[in-house]
Design a protein around this motif. Sequence first.
Motif, short mmCIF file in Angstrom:
data_model
loop_
_atom_site.label_atom_id
_atom_site.label_comp_id
_atom_site.label_asym_id
_atom_site.label_seq_id
_atom_site.Cartn_x
_atom_site.Cartn_y
_atom_site.Cartn_z
N ALA A 52 -0.15 -33.34 -37.89
CA ALA A 52 0.47 -34.54 -38.35
C ALA A 52 0.38 -34.62 -39.99
N ASN A 53 1.49 -34.87 -40.75
CA ASN A 53 1.57 -35.06 -42.32
C ASN A 53 1.25 -33.65 -42.88
N ASN A 54 1.33 -32.47 -42.24
CA ASN A 54 1.13 -31.24 -42.98
C ASN A 54 -0.56 -31.16 -43.13
N THR A 55 -1.34 -31.80 -42.29
CA THR A 55 -2.75 -31.94 -42.65
C THR A 55 -3.44 -30.45 -42.08
N ARG A 56 -4.65 -30.30 -42.75
CA ARG A 56 -5.22 -29.14 -42.14
C ARG A 56 -6.67 -29.38 -41.86
N MET A 57 -7.41 -28.43 -41.45
CA MET A 57 -9.06 -28.83 -41.01
C MET A 57 -9.67 -28.85 -42.44
N SER A 58 -10.24 -30.08 -42.89
CA SER A 58 -11.41 -30.26 -43.82
C SER A 58 -12.45 -31.31 -43.50
N TYR A 59 -12.54 -32.13 -44.47
CA TYR A 59 -13.51 -33.29 -44.00
C TYR A 59 -13.06 -33.88 -42.81
N ASP A 60 -11.77 -34.30 -42.74
CA ASP A 60 -11.25 -34.66 -41.54
C ASP A 60 -10.88 -33.48 -40.50
N GLY A 61 -11.61 -33.37 -39.42
CA GLY A 61 -11.38 -32.03 -38.37
C GLY A 61 -12.47 -31.50 -38.35
N ILE A 62 -13.64 -31.51 -39.22
CA ILE A 62 -14.77 -30.65 -39.11
C ILE A 62 -15.63 -31.21 -38.25
N ARG A 63 -15.48 -32.40 -37.73
CA ARG A 63 -16.45 -32.80 -36.52
C ARG A 63 -16.14 -32.03 -35.18
N SER A 64 -15.03 -31.48 -35.08
CA SER A 64 -14.49 -31.05 -33.92
C SER A 64 -15.50 -30.14 -33.18
N PRO A 65 -15.88 -29.24 -33.86
CA PRO A 65 -16.85 -28.20 -33.05
C PRO A 65 -18.26 -28.93 -32.48
N TRP A 66 -18.56 -30.02 -33.41
CA TRP A 66 -20.00 -30.54 -33.05
C TRP A 66 -19.64 -31.52 -32.01
N ARG A 67 -18.45 -32.05 -31.93
CA ARG A 67 -18.40 -33.10 -30.60
C ARG A 67 -17.90 -32.01 -29.35
N ILE A 68 -17.25 -30.96 -29.73
CA ILE A 68 -17.21 -30.02 -28.43
C ILE A 68 -18.56 -29.46 -27.96
N ALA A 69 -19.51 -29.16 -28.72
CA ALA A 69 -20.66 -28.57 -28.62
C ALA A 69 -21.44 -29.89 -27.88
N ARG A 70 -21.50 -31.07 -28.30
CA ARG A 70 -22.13 -32.05 -27.40
C ARG A 70 -21.62 -32.07 -25.81
N TYR A 71 -20.51 -31.86 -25.61
CA TYR A 71 -20.02 -31.88 -24.38
C TYR A 71 -20.39 -30.75 -23.68
N ILE A 72 -20.22 -29.49 -24.09
CA ILE A 72 -20.78 -28.44 -23.53
C ILE A 72 -22.20 -28.20 -23.20
N THR A 73 -22.93 -28.96 -24.28
CA THR A 73 -24.47 -28.78 -23.79
C THR A 73 -24.77 -29.80 -22.61
N MET A 74 -23.98 -30.85 -22.46
CA MET A 74 -24.21 -31.96 -21.45
C MET A 74 -23.56 -31.69 -20.41
N PHE A 75 -22.43 -31.55 -20.60
CA PHE A 75 -21.36 -31.64 -19.14
C PHE A 75 -20.49 -30.79 -18.66
N ALA A 76 -20.43 -29.52 -19.49
CA ALA A 76 -19.32 -28.63 -19.15
C ALA A 76 -19.28 -28.39 -17.58
N GLU A 77 -17.91 -28.53 -16.97
CA GLU A 77 -17.98 -28.36 -15.68
C GLU A 77 -17.12 -27.28 -15.15
N ASN A 78 -16.44 -26.44 -15.87
CA ASN A 78 -15.44 -25.61 -15.37
C ASN A 78 -15.17 -24.61 -16.62
#
Length: 553
Positions: free
Chosen positions: A271-297
């Motif tokens: 949206a709005n021609n945005t890229r990954m920077s300070y907004d978006g950078i938490r994505s891998p951290w959020r994914i890691a928390r899920y993979i560490t705790m709950f990954a199911e498939n």
Amino acid sequence: MSPITDVRAYRTYVENITGGKVTESNTKTRIISRYTELFNRYALRTPDGVFIKDPSQKNQIVSEGQAYWQILAADLARIDPAKAAKYQENFDALLKGTQYMIRLAKASGSWGEFPAWKVKQSGNSVVLDRDQYGPTANSAADADLDIARSLIYAQNLVEQGLWANRGYDRLLNVWLLQARSLFVEQNGVLVLGPSEDWNEFSFTDYLDPAGYKEIAAYLTKQGRVADAAFWEKAAGDSMKLYAETLNDTGTFPAQINVRVRSASDIEVLAANNTRMSYDGIRSPWRIARYITMFAENNAEAQAAKNALAHGSQNNFSHTLSREMDAAMYLPLSVALGSVSSADLADRIFRGRLPRDNYFDNTLELLGLVDTVFPRKVNINNTPSAAPVAPPLQPQTVIPAPQAVPLKDKPVALPVVVMSGWDKDVSYTASKNVLTVHGIGSRGDYDSLALGAVNAEGYSKLVVTVESIRGRMNANRYIGISIDSKNYAGYEVANYAAFPAPVGKRIADNLIDGQLSVGEQLVYDIAGKGQIYLGAKVYVEPNVSITYSFELQK
């Protein structure tokens, strides 16, 4: 073994912060020191509560910062239970400030229950700020939901006896009723909006599938299964959106538009021609928390691998701070056992930029805490009442014997305490007898491993309460884990399986109900070969409880 699964990353990390001496206690000490330093630097103390200010942004105060530091206060109480009361004091002061931000939002006309996303200091208090749209009274969905999980962590600490009961559960229940309104359902897929007040697009790294699973686990524990199902779905849909975002855009842009034609036909556009920077950078951290705790498939695991590969292709460089980029990718790299994690850990401590960026420092600390002391849940996806931090002082105990062949008669079980983590609990172990001692000033939980045994040919494990010396007021004393996998002592309460003995029920991995001397707990182990036993225990001050273990035909 360290909670970090990549030993090279762990060694590099610790060597960089301790001058070369690799110990878990030094790791913890460094994190505690960093928390204390930063909290004292950023905390604005007022009669209306404590607010986290950002010196790099003209001391602005945002709800996101309140959420992070409430989470960190609960994390530090988990990691450093000896100072739990001090961390609760910090948490409560922050929560008071957060609630004041809610009052400011409502006074400005916001209809929900969440805090204004940005305020500023005015004299000895704070007031709403303004941006191009007017007063900053609208909420920010990421902070709203991060605050919810901070309240879950607070309530868990209350149930562990580490924090006093301040009614976090009552506030949390109100919070969660409102939080469902943050999602919009598009053709059967739940999509998180940016705020309770508007919904023009979504922020990619607002998605927190692990947080939604933690909410579901909390509600399940409360018996609210239907409510939990909503959050389970939100978690699965959010992981799906992360995968689709990377597939469709090649990155994690700051803002996205989501078009759902069906559950299997989702399109994500930047949206709005945005890229990954300070907004978006938490994505891998959020994914890691899920993979560490709950990954199911496999699909979820592949999404995590793709996210890590994306970071690697860009040399883990997306913001002006290479240290923060590394901190956000380190938990994911370690969770996947990647060799790149050593370089990331090294980069974080290779040097800091000569500016005081609260956002960088806070996310670095959060990323490191989640890497070194990750939160875990037990086999039923219900948060354990036991802390998951590594031991402060591992118990000195008898070396663990090898599993022994069992004779055709009742045989004493080799019971060996491998490692507990709580200073208020100690043990003595001899042959098939374990005694748990309450040696602190308050009741507390502990998690321990009890060794391996060959159960082939036997149908029952019988645990007998041999003696109780002192007065126990609690209704739950012990739970026995029986698993095909071996866990370290501090891991048992979070990973191992805790079956219910015959005629009993389990609550938070403990047998529900008071036990009496001579009572036998009978577990069905028919058809099992080698098993690993463990226990979660609770004991009150000046109380000693002795249990014996025996295999029977």
